[in-house]
Write a protein that holds these residues in place. Structure first.
Motif, PDB file in Angstrom:
ATOM      1  N   ASP A  47       0.778  -0.832  -0.548  1.00  0.00           N
ATOM      2  CA  ASP A  47       0.164   0.211  -0.099  1.00  0.00           C
ATOM      3  C   ASP A  47       1.071   1.759   0.111  1.00  0.00           C
ATOM      4  O   ASP A  47       0.368   2.085  -0.547  1.00  0.00           O
ATOM      5  N   ALA A  48       2.367   0.828   0.668  1.00  0.00           N
ATOM      6  CA  ALA A  48       3.345   2.205   0.551  1.00  0.00           C
ATOM      7  C   ALA A  48       4.028   2.620  -0.502  1.00  0.00           C
ATOM      8  O   ALA A  48       4.626   2.743  -0.479  1.00  0.00           O
ATOM      9  N   GLY A  49       3.611   1.331  -1.522  1.00  0.00           N
ATOM     10  CA  GLY A  49       4.556   1.709  -2.721  1.00  0.00           C
ATOM     11  C   GLY A  49       5.793   1.383  -2.680  1.00  0.00           C
ATOM     12  O   GLY A  49       6.682   1.206  -3.467  1.00  0.00           O
ATOM     13  N   LEU A  50       6.454   0.625  -0.910  1.00  0.00           N
ATOM     14  CA  LEU A  50       7.773   0.234  -1.691  1.00  0.00           C
ATOM     15  C   LEU A  50       7.865  -1.899  -2.057  1.00  0.00           C
ATOM     16  O   LEU A  50       8.834  -1.425  -2.205  1.00  0.00           O
ATOM     17  N   VAL A  51       6.700  -2.271  -2.081  1.00  0.00           N
ATOM     18  CA  VAL A  51       7.190  -3.718  -3.186  1.00  0.00           C
ATOM     19  C   VAL A  51       5.657  -4.105  -3.541  1.00  0.00           C
ATOM     20  O   VAL A  51       5.085  -3.187  -3.835  1.00  0.00           O
ATOM     21  N   VAL A  52       5.623  -4.607  -4.856  1.00  0.00           N
ATOM     22  CA  VAL A  52       4.870  -4.799  -5.472  1.00  0.00           C
ATOM     23  C   VAL A  52       4.966  -6.531  -6.148  1.00  0.00           C
ATOM     24  O   VAL A  52       6.282  -6.827  -5.852  1.00  0.00           O
ATOM     25  N   GLY A  53       4.011  -7.525  -5.968  1.00  0.00           N
ATOM     26  CA  GLY A  53       3.498  -8.723  -6.737  1.00  0.00           C
ATOM     27  C   GLY A  53       3.512  -8.822  -7.882  1.00  0.00           C
ATOM     28  O   GLY A  53       2.580  -8.572  -7.927  1.00  0.00           O
TER      29      GLY A  53
ATOM     30  N   ARG B 198      10.891   2.633  -4.654  1.00  0.00           N
ATOM     31  CA  ARG B 198      10.914   3.251  -3.781  1.00  0.00           C
ATOM     32  C   ARG B 198      11.290   2.625  -2.646  1.00  0.00           C
ATOM     33  O   ARG B 198      12.085   3.237  -2.345  1.00  0.00           O
ATOM     34  N   GLY B 199      11.051   1.510  -2.549  1.00  0.00           N
ATOM     35  CA  GLY B 199      12.416   0.370  -0.750  1.00  0.00           C
ATOM     36  C   GLY B 199      12.848   0.357  -2.110  1.00  0.00           C
ATOM     37  O   GLY B 199      13.512   0.361  -1.120  1.00  0.00           O
ATOM     38  N   GLU B 200      13.846   0.276  -2.959  1.00  0.00           N
ATOM     39  CA  GLU B 200      14.973   0.709  -3.436  1.00  0.00           C
ATOM     40  C   GLU B 200      16.056   1.386  -2.585  1.00  0.00           C
ATOM     41  O   GLU B 200      17.047   1.561  -1.753  1.00  0.00           O
TER      42      GLU B 200
END
Length: 343
Positions: free
Chosen positions: A304-310, A324-326
């Protein structure tokens, strides 16, 4: 824009590679050009005094890097395809640089001089003439310069940079398995697009199209680069250099782990760091010795925070960090034919 046309066999034989030489060249361009990208401005500020002092002490180095940083054509004497794929060493690449005869070296620089970059050549005198090109053995002097730049600005950071580059390759290899080369090359560069089933258009500047032979194309990620460039070697060997995902992590805080835990909480920070390599929720639960429910809850918040994606791969959902997570984790550290176009 330049178009690379690939036969079906060339597509099947295309692969990813690493190039310490390309990493060195991209780093040198990042230091030599004004107006750095915001995400590596702090890194550049730390390294710039030593870099500037080295150029001030060597007119050849100052002239060469002034030209390379203000042209749209990188000479193939320094932009060469990595010879050994993922196992390529800087020593092997610099040996190829040293082998370039003076006449060829100068002709390539003349071509680069004739193609000033509309943004970086403004007010730059080094592309107007080659008065600094004195003496002889220019290729050997260039190899020595590149080795010195590697030692001063990259060698200590190379393990973390390499990890970043390998993560990019792993990510794109996963996309390749699911979506083919168009999917693997998606968003490789804002100036690169896949056209039809067999062609890649890249760069913003005009240049001759290339036909990639059955040996295939090498795709080479680098950090600290904002554009792409094409490497061309003998026997129709080509490599496209592109900016790796997550390169903004080159400039990191002194204690990023504690800051990340304060921001996200220990559990979610641990999980986000664990996604250095893409993984399923089951793999993460086993690795972290947590329940699937706990891992699933953390993943939902991070998603939800846009830090990971599946990404669904068959029956599995493989999670990876977004750009963004990186950037938030900051564990990855922390640009033939003799004309090589650069985007």
């Amino acid at each position: 824009m330049v178009t690379l046309r690939l036969s079906p066999l060339a597509l099947s034989r295309s692969r990813f590679a690493l190039s310490p030489l390309a990493e060195t060249l991209g780093t040198a361009l990042a230091l030599a050009r004004p107006h750095p990208a915001p995400w590596y401005a702090a890194w550049r500020a730390r390294h710039l005094p030593a870099f500037t002092a080295a150029l001030d002490a060597d007119p050849f180095a100052r002239g060469l890097l002034g030209l390379l940083s203000s042209t749209t054509w990188l000479p193939c004497s320094v932009a060469i395809p990595p010879p050994d794929g993922l196992r390529t060493t800087l020593a092997a690449e610099l040996a190829a640089v040293r082998a370039v005869p003076d006449a060829v070296f100068r002709a390539e620089l003349e071509t680069s001089r004739a193609h000033p970059h509309p943004r970086y050549a403004t007010g730059h005198r080094h592309h107007h003439d080659l008065a600094w090109l004195t003496g002889h053995d220019w290729a050997a002097r260039t190899a020595d310069l590149l080795h010195a730049l590697w030692s001063a600005h990259i060698a200590a950071e190379w393990p973390r940079r390499r990890a970043l580059l390998e993560r990019d390759i792993a990510h794109r290899a996963g996309l390749l398995a699911v979506r083919g080369w168009p999917g693997a090359l998606e968003q490789m560069s804002r100036h690169s697009t896949w056209e039809g089933p067999d062609a890649i258009r890249f760069g913003r500047h005009p240049g001759p199209d290339r036909v990639i032979g059955d040996i295939g194309l090498l795709l080479v990620p680098v950090s600290l680069a904002t554009g792409t460039w094409l490497c061309e070697g003998p026997a129709g060997r080509y490599a496209q250099v592109y900016p790796a995902r997550g390169a903004a992590t080159t400039a990191t805080a002194d204690d990023p782990d504690r800051a990340l835990e304060r921001l996200l909480g220990t559990g979610r920070a641990t999980l986000l760091r664990a996604l250095r390599q893409p993984a399923t929720s089951t793999e993460l639960a086993a690795r972290l010795r947590q329940s699937l429910g706990t891992v699933g809850g953390h993943l939902a918040v991070l998603r939800d925070a846009g830090l990971v994606v599946g990404v669904r791969v068959g029956r599995r959902v493989v999670y990876r960090r977004t750009e963004r997570g990186e950037q938030l984790v900051g564990d990855g550290d922390g640009t033939a034919q003799r004309r090589t176009p650069r985007g």
